[in-house]
Design an enzyme around this catalytic site. Structure first.
Site, mmCIF file in Angstrom:
data_model
loop_
_atom_site.group_PDB
_atom_site.id
_atom_site.type_symbol
_atom_site.label_atom_id
_atom_site.label_comp_id
_atom_site.label_asym_id
_atom_site.label_seq_id
_atom_site.Cartn_x
_atom_site.Cartn_y
_atom_site.Cartn_z
ATOM 1 N N PHE A 242 0.825 -1.203 0.000
ATOM 2 C CA PHE A 242 0.000 0.000 0.000
ATOM 3 C C PHE A 242 0.863 1.259 0.000
ATOM 4 O O PHE A 242 1.794 1.389 0.810
ATOM 5 C CB PHE A 242 -0.889 0.051 1.242
ATOM 6 C CG PHE A 242 -2.133 -0.783 1.167
ATOM 7 C CD1 PHE A 242 -3.333 -0.229 0.751
ATOM 8 C CD2 PHE A 242 -2.098 -2.120 1.523
ATOM 9 C CE1 PHE A 242 -4.477 -1.001 0.693
ATOM 10 C CE2 PHE A 242 -3.244 -2.905 1.470
ATOM 11 C CZ PHE A 242 -4.449 -2.341 1.052
ATOM 12 N N ASP A 243 0.523 2.181 -0.881
ATOM 13 C CA ASP A 243 1.018 3.544 -0.766
ATOM 14 C C ASP A 243 0.414 4.137 0.507
ATOM 15 O O ASP A 243 -0.576 3.615 1.034
ATOM 16 C CB ASP A 243 0.586 4.328 -2.011
ATOM 17 C CG ASP A 243 0.973 5.788 -1.958
ATOM 18 O OD1 ASP A 243 2.112 6.090 -1.562
ATOM 19 O OD2 ASP A 243 0.123 6.633 -2.307
ATOM 20 N N LEU A 244 0.976 5.230 0.999
ATOM 21 C CA LEU A 244 0.455 5.871 2.214
ATOM 22 C C LEU A 244 -0.339 7.129 1.897
ATOM 23 O O LEU A 244 -1.567 7.159 2.038
ATOM 24 C CB LEU A 244 1.605 6.178 3.174
ATOM 25 C CG LEU A 244 1.257 6.918 4.467
ATOM 26 C CD1 LEU A 244 0.197 6.166 5.267
ATOM 27 C CD2 LEU A 244 2.504 7.144 5.311
ATOM 28 N N ASP A 245 0.350 8.178 1.442
ATOM 29 C CA ASP A 245 -0.324 9.450 1.171
ATOM 30 C C ASP A 245 -1.323 9.314 0.040
ATOM 31 O O ASP A 245 -0.984 8.882 -1.065
ATOM 32 C CB ASP A 245 0.701 10.527 0.795
ATOM 33 C CG ASP A 245 1.565 10.943 1.976
ATOM 34 O OD1 ASP A 245 1.168 10.688 3.120
ATOM 35 O OD2 ASP A 245 2.637 11.529 1.734
#
Length: 223
Positions: A5-8
């Site tokens: 997963f990406d965060l931002d």
């Protein structure tokens, strides 16, 4: 089954903290301070690359990064909000024995502090980000590092994110990518970058994650 997963713009909405910290850097450099809505494109790309574009490739990029982190490390990283439905999604995926990782261009130390703050760290087997010297700021490099460190078969993993960088980094390493539309990339940006599908809400991620990580082995782009 493995999901990166990406965060931002994917797990949390960082608009306030990021744009205010960019504005702080611009003000300290004596540059025109843009409105927040004119700076949302800075959410996603590596920070130094974003400032290089914003400042016209000037020699002030490193100073801008330093000034940005000066504010972000104390205040900006908590000017953030978890998207509705994310905690329930992560819990469901863990219950299905999906191994979860964070893959963000943000500094790893910042990513961990944010996830700790919101009580999300426990869902992830690993939290990976960039280093202060900009190592692994590029998503292709970061994903390659994670695959090597965790000994992950690309055919059993998928990358989830809201910007083209997530999809490009995934394809370079033989992963499929899922584009999510509640973040800061446009649908067209994600489609052009080669995502396998678009998802409009967290609940909708479950099926494509399972489907894409159960596929046959793929070769990395250009291999």
């Amino acid at each position: 089954m493995i999901a990166l997963f990406d965060l931002d713009g994917t797990l949390t909405d960082p608009k306030t903290g990021i744009t205010r910290s960019v504005q702080h850097a611009l003000e300290r450099l004596g540059r025109p301070v843009l409105e927040a809505d004119a700076l949302t494109w800075m959410i996603g790309p590596p920070l130094a690359a974003g400032f290089a574009k914003l400042l016209g490739g000037s020699d002030e990029v490193q100073d801008a990064v330093r000034l940005y982190r000066e504010r972000y490390s104390e205040v900006g990283l908590f000017e953030n909000e978890v998207y509705a439905g994310i905690p329930a999604l992560l819990q469901d995926l863990r219950d299905r024995d999906v191994r979860l990782f964070v893959a963000t261009s943000k500094l790893q130390v910042f990513a961990r502090r944010i996830l700790d703050h919101f009580g999300l760290s426990g869902f992830f087997h690993g939290i990976y980000g960039s280093e202060p010297d900009h190592r692994n700021a590029d998503k292709s490099d970061l994903i390659r590092f994670i695959l090597d460190r965790e000994r992950i078969d690309p055919a059993q993993a998928v990358m989830i994110g809201d910007r083209e960088y997530d999809a490009i980094g995934a394809r370079a390493n033989g992963l499929s990518a899922i584009g999510i539309t509640w973040g800061y990339g446009s649908r067209q940006e994600l489609l052009d970058a080669g995502v396998a599908c678009l998802v409009d809400e967290p609940e909708g991620l479950k099926e494509p994650i399972v489907t894409l990580t159960a596929s046959t082995p793929r070769r990395a782009a250009g291999a």
